[in-house]
Design a protein around this motif. Structure first.
Motif, PDB file in Angstrom:
ATOM      1  N   ASP A  54       1.132  -1.132  -0.215  1.00 13.33           N
ATOM      2  CA  ASP A  54      -0.149   0.099  -0.165  1.00 13.33           C
ATOM      3  C   ASP A  54       1.009   1.249   0.215  1.00 13.33           C
ATOM      4  O   ASP A  54       0.357   2.471   0.141  1.00 13.33           O
ATOM      5  N   MET A  55       1.895   1.218  -0.180  1.00 14.61           N
ATOM      6  CA  MET A  55       3.279   2.292   0.098  1.00 14.61           C
ATOM      7  C   MET A  55       3.539   2.095  -0.229  1.00 14.61           C
ATOM      8  O   MET A  55       4.275   3.990  -1.204  1.00 14.61           O
ATOM      9  N   VAL A  56       4.466   1.768  -1.899  1.00 16.76           N
ATOM     10  CA  VAL A  56       4.968   1.228  -2.465  1.00 16.76           C
ATOM     11  C   VAL A  56       4.507   0.918  -4.041  1.00 16.76           C
ATOM     12  O   VAL A  56       3.405  -0.785  -4.153  1.00 16.76           O
ATOM     13  N   ILE A  57       5.024   1.560  -5.478  1.00 18.71           N
ATOM     14  CA  ILE A  57       4.663   1.271  -6.259  1.00 18.71           C
ATOM     15  C   ILE A  57       6.080   1.401  -7.208  1.00 18.71           C
ATOM     16  O   ILE A  57       7.087   1.932  -7.593  1.00 18.71           O
ATOM     17  N   ILE A  58       6.209  -0.084  -8.286  1.00 17.75           N
ATOM     18  CA  ILE A  58       7.802  -0.137  -9.025  1.00 17.75           C
ATOM     19  C   ILE A  58       7.328   0.139 -10.614  1.00 17.75           C
ATOM     20  O   ILE A  58       5.769  -0.566 -10.714  1.00 17.75           O
ATOM     21  N   ASN A  59       7.512   1.063 -10.672  1.00 16.80           N
ATOM     22  CA  ASN A  59       8.049   1.517 -12.395  1.00 16.80           C
ATOM     23  C   ASN A  59       8.852   0.788 -13.446  1.00 16.80           C
ATOM     24  O   ASN A  59       9.716   1.503 -13.376  1.00 16.80           O
ATOM     25  N   PRO A  60       9.642  -0.059 -14.014  1.00 13.36           N
ATOM     26  CA  PRO A  60      10.032  -0.623 -14.779  1.00 13.36           C
ATOM     27  C   PRO A  60      10.276  -0.390 -15.917  1.00 13.36           C
ATOM     28  O   PRO A  60       9.022   0.008 -16.816  1.00 13.36           O
ATOM     29  N   ASN A  61      11.082   0.502 -16.754  1.00 11.55           N
ATOM     30  CA  ASN A  61      10.536   0.351 -18.635  1.00 11.55           C
ATOM     31  C   ASN A  61      12.167   0.262 -19.047  1.00 11.55           C
ATOM     32  O   ASN A  61      13.464   0.021 -18.531  1.00 11.55           O
ATOM     33  N   ILE A  62      12.134  -0.205 -20.497  1.00 14.73           N
ATOM     34  CA  ILE A  62      12.968  -0.111 -21.457  1.00 14.73           C
ATOM     35  C   ILE A  62      12.431   0.293 -22.911  1.00 14.73           C
ATOM     36  O   ILE A  62      11.285   0.165 -23.157  1.00 14.73           O
ATOM     37  N   TYR A  63      13.776   1.528 -23.626  1.00 21.86           N
ATOM     38  CA  TYR A  63      13.247   1.849 -24.778  1.00 21.86           C
ATOM     39  C   TYR A  63      14.381   2.173 -25.752  1.00 21.86           C
ATOM     40  O   TYR A  63      15.392   1.586 -25.409  1.00 21.86           O
ATOM     41  N   TYR A  64      13.680   1.560 -27.247  1.00 24.32           N
ATOM     42  CA  TYR A  64      15.110   1.962 -27.859  1.00 24.32           C
ATOM     43  C   TYR A  64      14.441   2.251 -29.337  1.00 24.32           C
ATOM     44  O   TYR A  64      13.512   2.537 -29.388  1.00 24.32           O
ATOM     45  N   THR A  65      15.482   2.775 -29.950  1.00 26.31           N
ATOM     46  CA  THR A  65      15.521   3.366 -31.205  1.00 26.31           C
ATOM     47  C   THR A  65      16.039   3.634 -31.933  1.00 26.31           C
ATOM     48  O   THR A  65      17.581   3.590 -31.669  1.00 26.31           O
ATOM     49  N   ASN A  66      16.039   3.180 -33.384  1.00 19.91           N
ATOM     50  CA  ASN A  66      17.264   3.306 -34.513  1.00 19.91           C
ATOM     51  C   ASN A  66      16.733   4.251 -36.093  1.00 19.91           C
ATOM     52  O   ASN A  66      15.008   4.190 -35.532  1.00 19.91           O
ATOM     53  N   TYR A 104      11.819   3.801 -12.156  1.00 12.31           N
ATOM     54  CA  TYR A 104      11.322   4.864 -10.668  1.00 12.31           C
ATOM     55  C   TYR A 104      10.661   3.744  -9.487  1.00 12.31           C
ATOM     56  O   TYR A 104       9.928   2.949  -9.658  1.00 12.31           O
ATOM     57  N   VAL A 105      10.108   4.542  -8.128  1.00  7.90           N
ATOM     58  CA  VAL A 105       9.957   4.140  -7.407  1.00  7.90           C
ATOM     59  C   VAL A 105       8.777   4.662  -7.091  1.00  7.90           C
ATOM     60  O   VAL A 105       8.806   6.299  -7.165  1.00  7.90           O
ATOM     61  N   GLN A 106       7.408   4.548  -6.848  1.00  5.59           N
ATOM     62  CA  GLN A 106       6.155   5.341  -6.228  1.00  5.59           C
ATOM     63  C   GLN A 106       5.927   5.411  -4.837  1.00  5.59           C
ATOM     64  O   GLN A 106       6.301   4.044  -4.559  1.00  5.59           O
ATOM     65  N   TYR A 107       6.227   6.201  -3.697  1.00  4.07           N
ATOM     66  CA  TYR A 107       5.783   5.606  -2.425  1.00  4.07           C
ATOM     67  C   TYR A 107       4.889   6.946  -1.493  1.00  4.07           C
ATOM     68  O   TYR A 107       4.659   8.199  -1.905  1.00  4.07           O
ATOM     69  N   ASN A 108       4.113   6.353  -1.549  1.00  2.53           N
ATOM     70  CA  ASN A 108       2.880   7.090  -0.780  1.00  2.53           C
ATOM     71  C   ASN A 108       3.191   8.086   0.684  1.00  2.53           C
ATOM     72  O   ASN A 108       3.619   7.020   1.315  1.00  2.53           O
ATOM     73  N   LEU A 109       3.019   9.053   0.137  1.00  2.00           N
ATOM     74  CA  LEU A 109       2.842   9.552   1.820  1.00  2.00           C
ATOM     75  C   LEU A 109       2.055  10.448   2.389  1.00  2.00           C
ATOM     76  O   LEU A 109       2.187  10.454   3.372  1.00  2.00           O
ATOM     77  N   SER A 110       0.697  10.424   1.323  1.00  2.00           N
ATOM     78  CA  SER A 110      -0.291  10.303   2.640  1.00  2.00           C
ATOM     79  C   SER A 110      -1.550   9.386   2.883  1.00  2.00           C
ATOM     80  O   SER A 110      -2.515   9.523   3.578  1.00  2.00           O
ATOM     81  N   GLY A 111      -1.099   8.343   2.035  1.00  2.00           N
ATOM     82  CA  GLY A 111      -1.951   6.850   2.277  1.00  2.00           C
ATOM     83  C   GLY A 111      -2.986   6.961   1.371  1.00  2.00           C
ATOM     84  O   GLY A 111      -2.857   5.347   1.327  1.00  2.00           O
ATOM     85  N   ASP A 112      -3.722   7.576   0.518  1.00  2.00           N
ATOM     86  CA  ASP A 112      -4.885   7.539   0.271  1.00  2.00           C
ATOM     87  C   ASP A 112      -3.949   8.541  -1.434  1.00  2.00           C
ATOM     88  O   ASP A 112      -4.548   8.270  -2.498  1.00  2.00           O
ATOM     89  N   THR A 163      -2.782  10.990  -3.066  1.00  2.00           N
ATOM     90  CA  THR A 163      -2.722  11.904  -3.209  1.00  2.00           C
ATOM     91  C   THR A 163      -1.050  12.827  -3.288  1.00  2.00           C
ATOM     92  O   THR A 163      -0.911  13.731  -3.871  1.00  2.00           O
ATOM     93  N   THR A 164      -0.525  12.614  -2.371  1.00  2.00           N
ATOM     94  CA  THR A 164       0.918  12.313  -1.417  1.00  2.00           C
ATOM     95  C   THR A 164       1.608  11.840  -1.916  1.00  2.00           C
ATOM     96  O   THR A 164       1.741  10.672  -1.117  1.00  2.00           O
ATOM     97  N   GLN A 165       2.930  11.512  -3.240  1.00  2.00           N
ATOM     98  CA  GLN A 165       3.542  11.284  -3.630  1.00  2.00           C
ATOM     99  C   GLN A 165       4.950  11.413  -3.151  1.00  2.00           C
ATOM    100  O   GLN A 165       5.379  12.743  -4.476  1.00  2.00           O
ATOM    101  N   VAL A 166       6.442  10.763  -3.376  1.00  2.00           N
ATOM    102  CA  VAL A 166       7.916  11.234  -3.784  1.00  2.00           C
ATOM    103  C   VAL A 166       7.937  10.080  -4.740  1.00  2.00           C
ATOM    104  O   VAL A 166       7.971   8.602  -5.155  1.00  2.00           O
ATOM    105  N   TRP A 167       8.775  10.577  -6.172  1.00  2.00           N
ATOM    106  CA  TRP A 167       9.238   9.627  -6.990  1.00  2.00           C
ATOM    107  C   TRP A 167      10.864   9.759  -6.493  1.00  2.00           C
ATOM    108  O   TRP A 167      11.241  10.289  -6.533  1.00  2.00           O
ATOM    109  N   GLY A 168      11.566   8.009  -6.785  1.00  2.00           N
ATOM    110  CA  GLY A 168      13.161   7.823  -7.037  1.00  2.00           C
ATOM    111  C   GLY A 168      13.373   7.080  -8.265  1.00  2.00           C
ATOM    112  O   GLY A 168      12.505   6.539  -7.531  1.00  2.00           O
TER     113      GLY A 168
END
Length: 353
Positions: A244-256, A268-276, A278-283
């Motif tokens: 309920d506090m953490v969502i992980i978002n992996p990505n890969i991108y290729y262009t030619n 990046y990781v989303q961390y839930n600051l407010s519980g609902d 509405t306020t998050q910090v990403w890193g």
């Protein structure tokens, strides 16, 4: 005296980079990459037109992107900016499907010669649910692109007097025109899979410059191909709610494009600051193969999302720019229209707090 020499070294470097960009459109032996952002995941319409209206947790979104590059080695850095928006429409006209409409304005100013690119596109995509856990999308965009350059602000090799560049020395370099414009078109497809409310996987592919428009500041010459090479982009995104506090978002991108390619991977990781949520910090962090390490920080407040990244050069260019490559930020607002026919809301496709 040393200051003047440093200034001319910067001019030489700026000239070489600018010359490569300017001649890339007119000489078949040289190629240049399209304008792009390190935050490809925050510039959906320039990555793939099928992303138009492909909004897993909202009905509309509006975004602004800004990138500043080469400021440590050029007196006039590259600056890339975009404003874009898209929305889901006609959700009550199709069974388990909808239309995505959007548009983007992209502008780039590069180097001392003010090589300015301006592109304005309109995008359309159709999205169709496949059962309860899949979504398939196809889309395209079309618009006008233009480029112009101010040759009065450039100096050329035959204006070098042995010590410095002197704009008063006559040059043999001559451009047939200082601005060009053309019609441009892109197509793409997307597929999303969301078997549970905690798992979301999305893959897409697109082809840019499908109509192969011609672009050159020089007079057409026999045997010289002035057409812009087609650019191919593929990406794979994931979103996984681990608590309920953490969502992980992996990505890969290729262009030619032509003889240039780029591979970027990270997340990046989303961390839930407010519980609902509405306020998050990403890193997080990304790595562009052979080029740059890209740390990321972000902040979410209600419907606003601000993301900042920094390209730390790891290639041989780091000897000249001290690893100071580019900084970039994206500001995105997204929201809902307030309900649909019958008062029912569609499901949120991706994990959310």
């Amino acid at each position: 005296m040393n200051t003047r020499r440093d200034g001319n070294r910067r001019k030489i470097g700026a000239f070489v980079v600018m010359l490569c960009v300017a001649f890339a459109a007119g000489k078949s032996a040289l190629h240049a990459q399209d304008l792009h952002f390190s935050q490809f995941y925050n510039s959906p319409l320039t990555t793939n037109p099928a992303n138009t209206g492909f909004i897993p947790d909202a009905d509309y979104r509006i975004g602004v992107n800004y990138r500043n590059q080469y400021s440590s080695i050029m007196t006039v850095p590259y600056k890339t900016m975009s404003v874009w928006g898209d929305a889901q429409v006609m959700r009550d006209r199709f069974e388990n499907g909808w239309i995505g409409l959007g548009g983007v304005i992209l502008r780039d100013v590069a180097g001392s010669g003010q090589l300015t690119s301006t592109k304005v596109y309109g995008s359309v995509a159709y999205h169709q649910m496949l059962g309860f856990s899949s979504l398939l999308t196809a889309g395209f965009n079309v618009g006008m692109a233009s480029k112009r350059i101010d040759v009065t602000k450039l100096t050329f090799p035959d204006q070098f007097d042995g010590k410095f560049f002197d704009s008063k020395i006559p040059t043999s370099v001559s451009l047939a025109k200082t601005n060009v414009s053309y019609l441009d078109m892109q197509v793409g497809v997307n597929y999303a899979f969301f078997p549970t409310e905690n798992v979301y996987i999305n893959a897409g592919a697109s082809i840019h410059h499908v109509n192969s428009p011609a672009e050159s500041f020089f007079t057409e010459q026999p045997g010289v191909d002035n057409k812009i090479p087609r650019r191919y982009i593929g990406f794979l995104n994931g979103s996984f709610k681990v608590s309920d506090m953490v969502i992980i978002n992996p990505n890969i991108y290729y262009t030619n494009q032509a003889q240039s390619s780029e591979l970027t991977a990270g997340g990046y990781v989303q961390y839930n600051l407010s519980g609902d949520g509405t306020t998050q910090v990403w890193g997080g962090a990304y790595y562009r193969a052979g080029d740059a390490a890209i740390p990321l920080v972000g902040f979410v407040w209600n419907d606003l999302r601000l993301t900042f990244t920094y390209d730390a050069t790891v290639s041989t260019l780091s000897q000249y720019n001290n690893s100071r490559g580019a900084y970039e930020f994206a500001l995105i607002k997204q929201g809902v229209f307030g309900g649909f026919k019958g008062g029912a809301r569609r499901q949120t496709l991706c994990p959310s707090f």
